[in-house]
Design a protein around this motif. Structure first.
Motif, mmCIF file in Angstrom:
data_model
loop_
_atom_site.group_PDB
_atom_site.id
_atom_site.type_symbol
_atom_site.label_atom_id
_atom_site.label_comp_id
_atom_site.label_asym_id
_atom_site.label_seq_id
_atom_site.Cartn_x
_atom_site.Cartn_y
_atom_site.Cartn_z
ATOM 1 N N LYS A 205 0.814 -1.211 0.000
ATOM 2 C CA LYS A 205 0.000 0.000 0.000
ATOM 3 C C LYS A 205 0.852 1.268 0.000
ATOM 4 N N LYS A 206 1.944 1.282 0.761
ATOM 5 C CA LYS A 206 2.771 2.481 0.818
ATOM 6 C C LYS A 206 3.394 2.789 -0.543
ATOM 7 N N LEU A 207 3.823 1.734 -1.233
ATOM 8 C CA LEU A 207 4.379 1.928 -2.569
ATOM 9 C C LEU A 207 3.307 2.401 -3.535
ATOM 10 N N MET A 208 2.130 1.770 -3.472
ATOM 11 C CA MET A 208 1.042 2.168 -4.358
ATOM 12 C C MET A 208 0.578 3.595 -4.073
ATOM 13 N N ASP A 209 0.552 3.975 -2.808
ATOM 14 C CA ASP A 209 0.173 5.347 -2.464
ATOM 15 C C ASP A 209 1.149 6.335 -3.091
ATOM 16 N N PHE A 210 2.442 6.009 -3.020
ATOM 17 C CA PHE A 210 3.440 6.892 -3.613
ATOM 18 C C PHE A 210 3.245 7.001 -5.121
ATOM 19 N N LEU A 211 2.901 5.882 -5.762
ATOM 20 C CA LEU A 211 2.712 5.880 -7.214
ATOM 21 C C LEU A 211 1.383 6.498 -7.623
ATOM 22 N N GLY A 212 0.508 6.763 -6.639
ATOM 23 C CA GLY A 212 -0.786 7.361 -6.943
ATOM 24 C C GLY A 212 -1.806 6.371 -7.436
ATOM 25 N N VAL A 213 -1.710 5.134 -6.963
ATOM 26 C CA VAL A 213 -2.628 4.071 -7.388
ATOM 27 C C VAL A 213 -3.481 3.670 -6.191
ATOM 28 N N THR A 214 -4.782 3.633 -6.377
ATOM 29 C CA THR A 214 -5.681 3.195 -5.317
ATOM 30 C C THR A 214 -5.968 1.719 -5.463
ATOM 31 N N ALA A 215 -6.471 1.103 -4.396
ATOM 32 C CA ALA A 215 -6.761 -0.332 -4.418
ATOM 33 C C ALA A 215 -7.738 -0.679 -5.527
ATOM 34 N N GLY A 216 -8.702 0.184 -5.775
ATOM 35 C CA GLY A 216 -9.670 -0.082 -6.831
ATOM 36 C C GLY A 216 -9.036 -0.103 -8.201
ATOM 37 N N ASN B 138 -8.423 -2.756 -12.403
ATOM 38 C CA ASN B 138 -8.906 -2.146 -13.622
ATOM 39 C C ASN B 138 -7.857 -2.351 -14.704
ATOM 40 N N SER B 139 -8.238 -2.864 -15.848
ATOM 41 C CA SER B 139 -7.266 -3.151 -16.907
ATOM 42 C C SER B 139 -6.591 -1.883 -17.413
ATOM 43 N N SER B 140 -7.178 -0.732 -17.135
ATOM 44 C CA SER B 140 -6.578 0.531 -17.553
ATOM 45 C C SER B 140 -5.969 1.273 -16.381
ATOM 46 N N SER B 141 -5.460 0.519 -15.399
ATOM 47 C CA SER B 141 -4.954 1.155 -14.184
ATOM 48 C C SER B 141 -3.838 2.141 -14.486
ATOM 49 N N HIS B 142 -3.050 1.868 -15.545
ATOM 50 C CA HIS B 142 -1.951 2.774 -15.854
ATOM 51 C C HIS B 142 -2.454 4.143 -16.287
ATOM 52 N N LEU B 143 -3.711 4.249 -16.670
ATOM 53 C CA LEU B 143 -4.284 5.532 -17.047
ATOM 54 C C LEU B 143 -4.861 6.274 -15.849
ATOM 55 N N LEU B 144 -4.989 5.614 -14.726
ATOM 56 C CA LEU B 144 -5.663 6.188 -13.578
ATOM 57 C C LEU B 144 -4.707 6.625 -12.478
#
Length: 331
Positions: A253-264, A268-274
């Motif tokens: 979670k800490k890494l994902m938070d830094f990258l700006g990615v939420t659990a949801g 999503n197949s387009s997560s790189h766009l979000l």
């Protein structure tokens, strides 16, 4: 985006200021896995490293308490194998940029282990941590009077045939020798008759690589190159790659938070766009697409002494000078 500044009291009672990065690069400047694994483990135990800026000589304390991922760069990571579990206790996630070139005949990498030994190390590491975490780099591609595009393709083919099934990706770059005066001098002193790549050379290599890749099915990418080779199925790479991190370590979670990615987003197949953050590393070359990291290496400390290396001064050989018990990577 600047790394957060922190103030930390050291074990000896001294209070010091520094930064606390989330992503560590180890290292573009020297081969830490090959020569300094004990040093790295000791610094992780101490909780920080004192890093020297190679351009202005200033020092900066880099603390590891917020670090979630380390990207290793190496030509011979075997010496770090015994320490990987210990490193992961401090920084839980990692992957390798493994440079595996064939310049034995050209003597461009005078102090790396033999090609077969490095190939075996690559395969062993891939089996140990997973092929998706070991990225093959044939980097840089160097042209000489004796080694043209066709010969480079032959070299890449030989290694690629052996690494099929042991990696998912091949990254390469075209040597830009005239940009680095110290590299020019080093090659000239060692009587290496190099020549620069033309766009025709680049396209010829890309076309040949595309044909070779029909039997490998690697993802192909260039490192910090301006030229567009997408017509050959070759993309622009991110060596410090947030998309790869999301794929490999989505539940940190800490890494994902830094990258700006939420659990949801992760499902999503387009997560790189979000992703909500643009964290491109502005300190790198113009066409580098890496996301932000903190490199903890130092120039003039890599005993591989590769003749094309911009991080070593032109000299016969660099002597190991990273002390295992020093907080300063240059002492």
């Amino acid at each position: 985006m600047a790394w957060p500044k922190v103030t930390v009291k050291l074990s000896g009672g001294e209070t010091v200021e520094g930064i606390a990065p989330v992503i560590i690069s180890a290292s573009r400047s020297t081969d830490i896995p090959a020569f300094y694994p004990e040093w790295l483990v000791q610094r992780l135990k101490e909780g920080y490293v004192r890093w020297r800026n190679p351009f202005n000589g200033s020092y900066q304390n880099v603390f590891f308490d917020q670090a979630r991922l380390i990207v290793f760069w190496s030509k011979n990571p075997r010496p770090v194998f015994p320490f990987l579990d210990e490193i992961a206790e401090k920084i839980p996630n990692y992957y390798f940029q493994f440079t595996l070139n064939d310049y034995e005949k050209e003597k461009l990498e005078p102090f790396v282990p033999g090609l077969q030994s490095r190939r075996d190390t690559f395969m062993e590491l891939s089996k140990k941590i997973g092929k998706e975490k070991v990225i093959w780099r044939f980097d840089p591609l160097v042209l000489t009077e004796q080694t043209g595009v066709e010969e480079l393709l032959r070299k890449v083919e030989k290694i690629g045939n052996q690494l099929k099934g042991y990696t998912e990706k091949l990254v390469f770059s075209f040597a830009d020798i005239n940009r680095y005066k110290k590299v020019q001098k080093n090659l000239q002193v060692n009587r290496i008759p190099y020549r620069e790549f033309t766009e025709k050379d680049m396209a010829e290599f890309a076309c040949g690589l595309q044909q070779l890749n029909k039997s490998w099915d690697f993802e192909l990418a260039t490192c910090a190159e301006k030229i567009d080779l997408e017509q050959f199925g070759i993309l622009h790479n991110k060596c410090i790659d947030d998309d790869l991190m999301i794929r490999l370590f989505p539940y940190d979670k800490k890494l994902m938070d830094f990258l700006g990615v939420t659990a949801g987003d992760l499902f999503n197949s387009s997560s790189h766009l979000l992703k909500s953050r643009n964290i491109k590393d502005k300190g790198q070359r113009k066409y580098c697409r890496c996301v932000q990291s903190k490199d903890i290496g130092s120039y003039n400390t890599c005993p591989h002494s590769c003749l094309y290396c911009y991080a070593n001064e032109p000299k016969e050989r660099v002597v190991k000078n990273l002390s295992n018990n020093s907080s300063n990577i240059n002492e």
